[in-house]
Enzyme design. Sequence first.
Site, mmCIF file in Angstrom:
data_model
loop_
_atom_site.group_PDB
_atom_site.id
_atom_site.type_symbol
_atom_site.label_atom_id
_atom_site.label_comp_id
_atom_site.label_asym_id
_atom_site.label_seq_id
_atom_site.Cartn_x
_atom_site.Cartn_y
_atom_site.Cartn_z
ATOM 1 N N CYS A 86 19.570 65.494 7.944
ATOM 2 C CA CYS A 86 19.164 66.452 9.009
ATOM 3 C C CYS A 86 17.948 66.387 9.425
ATOM 4 C CB CYS A 86 19.793 67.524 8.691
ATOM 5 S SG CYS A 86 21.352 67.991 8.357
ATOM 6 N N GLU A 122 15.273 75.320 13.195
ATOM 7 C CA GLU A 122 14.298 74.458 12.510
ATOM 8 C C GLU A 122 13.026 74.401 13.407
ATOM 9 O OE1 GLU A 122 14.503 74.097 9.656
ATOM 10 O OE2 GLU A 122 16.647 74.026 9.061
ATOM 11 N N HIS A 134 20.333 74.304 11.720
ATOM 12 C CA HIS A 134 21.302 74.308 10.504
ATOM 13 C C HIS A 134 21.894 75.524 10.571
ATOM 14 C CE1 HIS A 134 18.705 71.277 8.156
ATOM 15 N NE2 HIS A 134 19.917 70.979 7.844
HETATM 16 N N1 PCA Z 1 23.410 68.502 6.272
HETATM 17 C C1 PCA Z 1 22.559 67.718 5.618
HETATM 18 C C2 PCA Z 1 22.845 66.413 6.457
HETATM 19 C C3 PCA Z 1 24.106 66.409 6.873
HETATM 20 C C4 PCA Z 1 24.212 67.905 7.080
HETATM 21 O O1 PCA Z 1 25.219 68.407 7.937
HETATM 22 C C5 PCA Z 1 20.991 68.077 5.699
HETATM 23 O O2 PCA Z 1 20.772 69.072 5.957
HETATM 24 O O3 PCA Z 1 20.420 67.165 5.662
#
Ligand code: PCA
Length: 218
Positions: free
Chosen positions: A141, A78, A165
Site C-alpha cells: 500500500c 494516509e 486504508h
Molecule cells: N493492504 C496491504 C497491501 C494490500 C492491502 O490491501 C498494505 O497495507 O500494504
Amino acid sequence: MVLVLGFEGYGGRSKNPSEAIVEALDKQTVGSTVVKGAVMPVQFEGLAQRVATLLHKHQPSVVIAFGLWPGEPVIRLERVGINTADFEIADNAGNLVQNTPVVPNRPDAHLATLPLHAIQDQLLEAGIPARLSGTAGTYLCNALMFSLLDHCAQHLPQTRCGFIHVPYLPMQAADMLQRLAQDATLEYHQRSDTASMSLDTIVTAAGLAIQTTLDSLS
Ligand code: PCA
C-alpha cells in the site's frame, strides 16, 4: 476523470475490501465526473510500470488508492508515502522485499495531495469514523502510494493523489472469530485485529473522499 485503485486479496485472506470498493465505484459518476476503477496485484515487481501506464492512459484529475489495514477500526487517511519497501510477509509473487527503495534515486517521501482534513470533516459529519494517519506502512500500500505520488509529482502536478486504508469487512472478522474458536489455540482477548466496517459504509466513505477532493478543485 477520477481513478480509483484497490488491491486483490493477500496474506491468505479472503477478498480485499478495497477490491469491493473498485467494483462498487467503477463506471459510476460522482457529481458529473466519471470514475474508472482498477484492481492492482499485490506484487512489488512491475509496480512503477503499472502505475505509469495507468496514470499516463487516464490522466485523472483525482486518483485515490485504497487498501486493507487489518485491525484498523476506522477509515484511515494516509498523510505520507515513503520511499522504502520493507515487507514482513511476502507479496503474492512470493517476494519478501526488504529495505529497498520503492523508486531508486527519488525523494525519501511524498505527502498526499488530497484535502485530508476536509475529507475527515466530511466523513465525521456523515457519521463515519475516520482519522489521519502518519504511516501507510512499508508494504504494497505504501509502495503504491509513493509510486502514484512520485509519478504525479513529475508528470501530473495538477492531479490530486492519495491513499486510504480501510478496515476488514464484518464477514471477514466473523470468519476470523469462527477460526479462532475452531483452532482453540488463542484466547479471544489475544486477538486485537477483529475490527470491521460494513461495505456500504466503506463505499460511502470512498465516494465522500472523492466528492470532497473534486469540490476542492473547483
Ligand atoms: N493492504 C496491504 C497491501 C494490500 C492491502 O490491501 C498494505 O497495507 O500494504
